[in-house]
Design a protein around this motif. Structure first.
Motif, PDB file in Angstrom:
ATOM      1  N   GLY A   1       0.816  -1.216   0.000  1.00  0.00           N
ATOM      2  CA  GLY A   1       0.000   0.000   0.000  1.00  0.00           C
ATOM      3  C   GLY A   1       0.836   1.246   0.000  1.00  0.00           C
ATOM      4  O   GLY A   1       1.874   1.317  -0.656  1.00  0.00           O
ATOM      5  N   LEU A   2       0.398   2.218   0.751  1.00  0.00           N
ATOM      6  CA  LEU A   2       1.034   3.524   0.789  1.00  0.00           C
ATOM      7  C   LEU A   2       2.313   3.512   1.612  1.00  0.00           C
ATOM      8  O   LEU A   2       2.466   2.717   2.539  1.00  0.00           O
ATOM      9  N   LEU A   3       3.211   4.417   1.267  1.00  0.00           N
ATOM     10  CA  LEU A   3       4.391   4.670   2.079  1.00  0.00           C
ATOM     11  C   LEU A   3       4.126   5.932   2.887  1.00  0.00           C
ATOM     12  O   LEU A   3       3.583   6.907   2.365  1.00  0.00           O
ATOM     13  N   VAL A   4       4.509   5.911   4.144  1.00  0.00           N
ATOM     14  CA  VAL A   4       4.337   7.075   5.006  1.00  0.00           C
ATOM     15  C   VAL A   4       5.709   7.487   5.505  1.00  0.00           C
ATOM     16  O   VAL A   4       6.440   6.683   6.081  1.00  0.00           O
ATOM     17  N   LEU A   5       6.057   8.743   5.236  1.00  0.00           N
ATOM     18  CA  LEU A   5       7.316   9.297   5.718  1.00  0.00           C
ATOM     19  C   LEU A   5       6.984  10.256   6.848  1.00  0.00           C
ATOM     20  O   LEU A   5       6.121  11.123   6.701  1.00  0.00           O
ATOM     21  N   PHE A   6       7.671  10.100   7.965  1.00  0.00           N
ATOM     22  CA  PHE A   6       7.365  10.894   9.145  1.00  0.00           C
ATOM     23  C   PHE A   6       8.623  11.582   9.643  1.00  0.00           C
ATOM     24  O   PHE A   6       9.640  10.928   9.889  1.00  0.00           O
ATOM     25  N   GLY A   7       8.558  12.900   9.773  1.00  0.00           N
ATOM     26  CA  GLY A   7       9.673  13.665  10.334  1.00  0.00           C
ATOM     27  C   GLY A   7       9.610  13.626  11.851  1.00  0.00           C
ATOM     28  O   GLY A   7       8.704  14.194  12.448  1.00  0.00           O
ATOM     29  N   ARG A   8      10.545  12.925  12.461  1.00  0.00           N
ATOM     30  CA  ARG A   8      10.513  12.765  13.923  1.00  0.00           C
ATOM     31  C   ARG A   8      10.651  14.087  14.655  1.00  0.00           C
ATOM     32  O   ARG A   8      10.041  14.285  15.687  1.00  0.00           O
ATOM     33  N   THR A   9      11.445  15.002  14.134  1.00  0.00           N
ATOM     34  CA  THR A   9      11.634  16.296  14.792  1.00  0.00           C
ATOM     35  C   THR A   9      10.565  17.292  14.372  1.00  0.00           C
ATOM     36  O   THR A   9       9.958  17.953  15.215  1.00  0.00           O
ATOM     37  N   SER A  10      10.292  17.368  13.083  1.00  0.00           N
ATOM     38  CA  SER A  10       9.350  18.370  12.565  1.00  0.00           C
ATOM     39  C   SER A  10       7.891  17.942  12.688  1.00  0.00           C
ATOM     40  O   SER A  10       6.991  18.775  12.705  1.00  0.00           O
ATOM     41  N   GLY A  11       7.663  16.629  12.734  1.00  0.00           N
ATOM     42  CA  GLY A  11       6.295  16.133  12.745  1.00  0.00           C
ATOM     43  C   GLY A  11       5.654  16.135  11.370  1.00  0.00           C
ATOM     44  O   GLY A  11       4.476  15.823  11.225  1.00  0.00           O
TER      45      GLY A  11
ATOM     46  N   VAL B   1       4.370  12.765   5.140  1.00  0.00           N
ATOM     47  CA  VAL B   1       4.194  12.694   3.694  1.00  0.00           C
ATOM     48  C   VAL B   1       3.692  11.292   3.379  1.00  0.00           C
ATOM     49  O   VAL B   1       4.282  10.301   3.811  1.00  0.00           O
ATOM     50  N   VAL B   2       2.594  11.209   2.640  1.00  0.00           N
ATOM     51  CA  VAL B   2       2.038   9.923   2.229  1.00  0.00           C
ATOM     52  C   VAL B   2       2.254   9.782   0.730  1.00  0.00           C
ATOM     53  O   VAL B   2       1.943  10.692  -0.037  1.00  0.00           O
ATOM     54  N   SER B   3       2.806   8.650   0.330  1.00  0.00           N
ATOM     55  CA  SER B   3       3.140   8.436  -1.072  1.00  0.00           C
ATOM     56  C   SER B   3       2.676   7.053  -1.511  1.00  0.00           C
ATOM     57  O   SER B   3       2.762   6.086  -0.750  1.00  0.00           O
ATOM     58  N   ASP B   4       2.176   6.961  -2.735  1.00  0.00           N
ATOM     59  CA  ASP B   4       1.763   5.686  -3.307  1.00  0.00           C
ATOM     60  C   ASP B   4       2.812   5.248  -4.315  1.00  0.00           C
ATOM     61  O   ASP B   4       2.912   5.821  -5.402  1.00  0.00           O
ATOM     62  N   PRO B   5       3.615   4.221  -3.990  1.00  0.00           N
ATOM     63  CA  PRO B   5       4.673   3.797  -4.911  1.00  0.00           C
ATOM     64  C   PRO B   5       4.134   3.177  -6.199  1.00  0.00           C
ATOM     65  O   PRO B   5       4.865   3.004  -7.153  1.00  0.00           O
ATOM     66  N   HIS B   6       2.839   2.868  -6.219  1.00  0.00           N
ATOM     67  CA  HIS B   6       2.240   2.242  -7.400  1.00  0.00           C
ATOM     68  C   HIS B   6       1.430   3.240  -8.212  1.00  0.00           C
ATOM     69  O   HIS B   6       0.684   2.853  -9.110  1.00  0.00           O
ATOM     70  N   ASP B   7       1.568   4.527  -7.915  1.00  0.00           N
ATOM     71  CA  ASP B   7       0.831   5.589  -8.625  1.00  0.00           C
ATOM     72  C   ASP B   7       1.306   5.655 -10.081  1.00  0.00           C
ATOM     73  O   ASP B   7       2.471   5.897 -10.344  1.00  0.00           O
ATOM     74  N   ALA B   8       0.394   5.478 -10.996  1.00  0.00           N
ATOM     75  CA  ALA B   8       0.723   5.464 -12.431  1.00  0.00           C
ATOM     76  C   ALA B   8       1.131   6.829 -12.967  1.00  0.00           C
ATOM     77  O   ALA B   8       1.730   6.926 -14.029  1.00  0.00           O
ATOM     78  N   THR B   9       0.828   7.920 -12.237  1.00  0.00           N
ATOM     79  CA  THR B   9       1.168   9.255 -12.743  1.00  0.00           C
ATOM     80  C   THR B   9       2.653   9.560 -12.578  1.00  0.00           C
ATOM     81  O   THR B   9       3.147  10.493 -13.183  1.00  0.00           O
ATOM     82  N   GLY B  10       3.319   8.787 -11.741  1.00  0.00           N
ATOM     83  CA  GLY B  10       4.746   8.989 -11.556  1.00  0.00           C
ATOM     84  C   GLY B  10       5.110   9.969 -10.465  1.00  0.00           C
ATOM     85  O   GLY B  10       6.261  10.107 -10.102  1.00  0.00           O
ATOM     86  N   ASN B  11       4.137  10.690  -9.881  1.00  0.00           N
ATOM     87  CA  ASN B  11       4.511  11.639  -8.830  1.00  0.00           C
ATOM     88  C   ASN B  11       4.438  11.020  -7.446  1.00  0.00           C
ATOM     89  O   ASN B  11       4.998  11.553  -6.513  1.00  0.00           O
TER      90      ASN B  11
END
Length: 56
Positions: A30-40, A43-53
């Motif tokens: 599914g989705l990848l979730v990137l979390f900034g431990r200091t900043s909070g 960012v949620v990203s879909d590695p299978h998104d066909a649009t490439g972004n």
């Protein structure tokens, strides 16, 4: 459920770069979730998104 597969410190500008192996991304169910431990920042990203972004 979430699983931490990697950590990466950010630079002084707050940016971090992370390259995951293609084989890991291919198995990502599914989705990848990137979390900034200091900043909070979250960012949620879909590695299978066909649009490439990848943004979800």
């Amino acid at each position: 459920m979430a699983v931490v597969v990697s950590t990466q410190p950010a630079g002084v500008d707050g940016c971090a770069s992370l390259r995951l192996p293609p084989s890991l991304l291919a198995r990502a169910p599914g989705l990848l979730v990137l979390f900034g431990r200091t900043s909070g920042t979250i960012v949620v990203s879909d590695p299978h998104d066909a649009t490439g972004n990848g943004a979800a």
